[in-house]
Design a protein around this motif. Sequence first.
Motif, short mmCIF file in Angstrom:
data_model
loop_
_atom_site.label_atom_id
_atom_site.label_comp_id
_atom_site.label_asym_id
_atom_site.label_seq_id
_atom_site.Cartn_x
_atom_site.Cartn_y
_atom_site.Cartn_z
N ARG A 208 0.81 -1.21 0.00
CA ARG A 208 0.00 0.00 0.00
C ARG A 208 0.85 1.26 0.00
NH1 ARG A 208 -0.99 3.42 3.87
NH2 ARG A 208 -0.01 2.07 5.42
N GLU A 209 2.01 1.20 0.64
CA GLU A 209 2.81 2.41 0.82
C GLU A 209 3.73 2.71 -0.36
OE1 GLU A 209 4.89 2.13 4.50
OE2 GLU A 209 3.13 2.69 5.68
N VAL A 210 3.90 1.76 -1.27
CA VAL A 210 4.82 2.00 -2.39
C VAL A 210 4.34 3.15 -3.25
CG1 VAL A 210 5.76 1.01 -4.50
CG2 VAL A 210 5.66 -0.37 -2.42
N ARG A 211 3.09 3.08 -3.68
CA ARG A 211 2.56 4.14 -4.54
C ARG A 211 2.45 5.46 -3.79
NH1 ARG A 211 -2.73 3.49 -8.48
NH2 ARG A 211 -2.51 5.49 -9.57
N GLU A 212 2.09 5.40 -2.52
CA GLU A 212 2.01 6.64 -1.73
C GLU A 212 3.37 7.30 -1.62
OE1 GLU A 212 0.32 5.77 2.03
OE2 GLU A 212 -1.60 5.07 1.23
N PHE A 213 4.41 6.49 -1.37
CA PHE A 213 5.76 7.05 -1.25
C PHE A 213 6.21 7.68 -2.56
CE2 PHE A 213 10.35 6.74 -1.64
CZ PHE A 213 10.79 7.28 -0.43
N LEU A 214 5.96 6.99 -3.68
CA LEU A 214 6.45 7.48 -4.97
C LEU A 214 5.67 8.69 -5.45
CD1 LEU A 214 6.97 4.06 -6.80
CD2 LEU A 214 8.71 5.50 -5.74
N GLU A 215 4.35 8.67 -5.31
CA GLU A 215 3.53 9.73 -5.89
C GLU A 215 3.32 10.90 -4.95
OE1 GLU A 215 -0.08 8.02 -7.26
OE2 GLU A 215 0.88 6.74 -8.76
N ASP A 216 3.02 10.62 -3.68
CA ASP A 216 2.69 11.70 -2.75
C ASP A 216 3.92 12.24 -2.03
OD1 ASP A 216 0.11 11.17 -3.51
OD2 ASP A 216 -0.36 9.97 -1.75
N THR A 217 4.70 11.34 -1.44
CA THR A 217 5.83 11.79 -0.64
C THR A 217 7.00 12.23 -1.50
OG1 THR A 217 5.13 10.14 1.00
CG2 THR A 217 7.25 11.19 1.34
N LEU A 218 7.38 11.41 -2.48
CA LEU A 218 8.49 11.78 -3.35
C LEU A 218 8.06 12.82 -4.37
CD1 LEU A 218 11.45 10.99 -3.67
CD2 LEU A 218 10.76 9.28 -5.35
N GLY A 222 10.65 14.79 -7.51
CA GLY A 222 11.64 13.87 -7.00
C GLY A 222 11.75 12.61 -7.82
N LEU A 223 10.63 12.17 -8.43
CA LEU A 223 10.63 10.92 -9.17
C LEU A 223 11.29 11.05 -10.53
CD1 LEU A 223 9.73 7.97 -9.08
CD2 LEU A 223 7.53 8.66 -10.04
N GLU A 224 11.31 12.27 -11.09
CA GLU A 224 11.83 12.42 -12.46
C GLU A 224 13.32 12.09 -12.57
OE1 GLU A 224 12.57 17.27 -12.31
OE2 GLU A 224 10.96 16.42 -13.51
N LYS A 225 14.06 12.20 -11.47
CA LYS A 225 15.47 11.82 -11.53
C LYS A 225 15.76 10.59 -10.67
CE LYS A 225 17.06 14.92 -7.82
NZ LYS A 225 18.04 15.97 -7.46
N ALA A 226 14.72 9.86 -10.31
CA ALA A 226 14.87 8.71 -9.42
C ALA A 226 14.59 7.41 -10.17
CB ALA A 226 13.93 8.83 -8.23
N ILE A 227 15.24 6.36 -9.72
CA ILE A 227 14.97 5.00 -10.17
C ILE A 227 14.59 4.21 -8.93
CG2 ILE A 227 15.89 2.95 -11.31
CD1 ILE A 227 18.01 4.79 -12.58
N ALA A 228 13.39 3.65 -8.92
CA ALA A 228 12.89 2.93 -7.75
C ALA A 228 12.94 1.43 -8.01
CB ALA A 228 11.46 3.36 -7.41
N ILE A 229 13.53 0.69 -7.08
CA ILE A 229 13.58 -0.77 -7.13
C ILE A 229 12.71 -1.28 -5.99
CG2 ILE A 229 15.03 -2.82 -6.92
CD1 ILE A 229 16.57 0.45 -8.03
N VAL A 230 11.66 -2.00 -6.32
CA VAL A 230 10.64 -2.36 -5.34
C VAL A 230 10.55 -3.87 -5.18
CG1 VAL A 230 8.18 -2.25 -4.78
CG2 VAL A 230 9.31 -0.27 -5.82
N ALA A 231 10.58 -4.34 -3.93
CA ALA A 231 10.29 -5.73 -3.58
C ALA A 231 9.42 -5.69 -2.33
CB ALA A 231 11.56 -6.53 -3.34
N THR A 232 8.13 -5.89 -2.47
CA THR A 232 7.21 -5.74 -1.36
C THR A 232 7.32 -6.92 -0.40
OG1 THR A 232 5.47 -6.73 -2.72
CG2 THR A 232 5.60 -4.33 -2.67
N SER A 233 6.68 -6.77 0.76
CA SER A 233 6.83 -7.75 1.83
C SER A 233 6.26 -9.11 1.48
CB SER A 233 6.16 -7.22 3.11
OG SER A 233 4.78 -6.96 2.88
#
Length: 455
Positions: A208-218, A222-233
């Motif tokens: 649940r928090e992945v999209r919130e972190f990327l879209e709302d918090t970051l 911030g995302l335009e120069k970021a590369i996110a590697i995601v492995a959820t629980s």
Amino acid sequence: MSGELRGTQALEALEGLYLRFSDPRLAIKHGGRISEVTPVHYRVRGLSAAACLGDIVSYQHQGRSHRGEVVRINGEDILVAPFGQNEQANLGQPAFSSGPLTIVPHESWRGRVINALAEPIDGGPALVRPADNALPTSRTPAALKRQRVVKPFSTGVRAIDIFTPLCHGQRIGIFAGSGVGKSTLLAMLARADAFDTVVVAMVGERGREVREFLEDTLGDRGLEKAIAIVATSDESAMMRRRAADTAMRVAEAFRDLGQRVLLIVDSITRYAHAAREVAISAGEPPVARGYPASVFTDLPRLLERAGPGEAGAGTITAVISVLVDGDDHNDPVADNVRGILDGHVVLDRAIAEQGRYPPINPLASISRLAQHAWGEDKRRLVQHLKAMIARFEETRDIRLLGGFQAGVDAELDAAVRQVPVIYDVLRQSPQDPPVLDPFAELATRLKARETPREG
């Protein structure tokens, strides 16, 4: 005309066949057969002489390829930890080794979200994949060839820039229990303008928090120069373990291009949990609170890859989140990581409960490279501020009981007047703009507090 068309198609087929087998790695495929299947691994007979630890092994089931990583090699078989969950492996099924996983990032990966195997999971187009030899092989720079870590930068977070300033190439840890505000602080650091590329590894994060972190918090900026590697629980232990390695490989590649890279790993504790699960399933005995010895070998091996590169290369500034189990800052993972990093920022649950965010405890936090960011005047000022905060906190119970009298202790009087102002200055939300000169702002607020009001 049809004859020419058939001839062209035949030539194209021959060319495709040649390209398929021109690579010596693909000309011969080493294979074996699955001899044992468990919920966390499977065994393959016939690959012991051809496989190495870390190699990728795959098999086909219902038209889909399923992959795993070699974690143990015996005389007769190998042990493979699968990347997927609920793998449908059958006894006697053929499995083949394809060597180690190769990850070569590209500039166009910025703004993308990928999994631990460097596959896009954001619904965007396929990733551009340069040739394997397009970038130098990532490796830990030799200790005496590395650049010195001496150039400070501003994070825009007052509490960090005043009490624990950072330098390019430094490795700092964010230590906190669950729900104290690590992710919010990490997002504030990710928006710093001091970096060319930001690599974020979300290891074992709640889905649940992945999209919130990327879209709302970051945010988009911030995302335009970021590369996110995601492995959820809910992903396999191998995917959670490999996510941190994939993020480090991406950061190393951009560092080798001469860029200033910010690497954020949230969290290294969940990486250790995944490594523990893989090691125990491979038969390794636990030695410290359930952790096998290999976990404490993997941690420095991973974290030492961050930092400055050799002459002409860039830097990897690593911000490592450490989830402190049960708020015990001396648990094995936290204690081990603290000794590897170049400083630690401690988030205090009691401060968060008072509504002060980010809840950084300035007395328990330290940056081992702060001397490169402070001049002599700032160093003395920070020491004075810490002394006042310590005096203020150690007399809190006495003051609540009414045992404080103004005029008896001049140092305590100054602490009672000024520390609440310091705490107020350190308050900062993710929506606040970055602070360029926190020392000047603090001085202005303290001076206003000490100046007597007229009339």
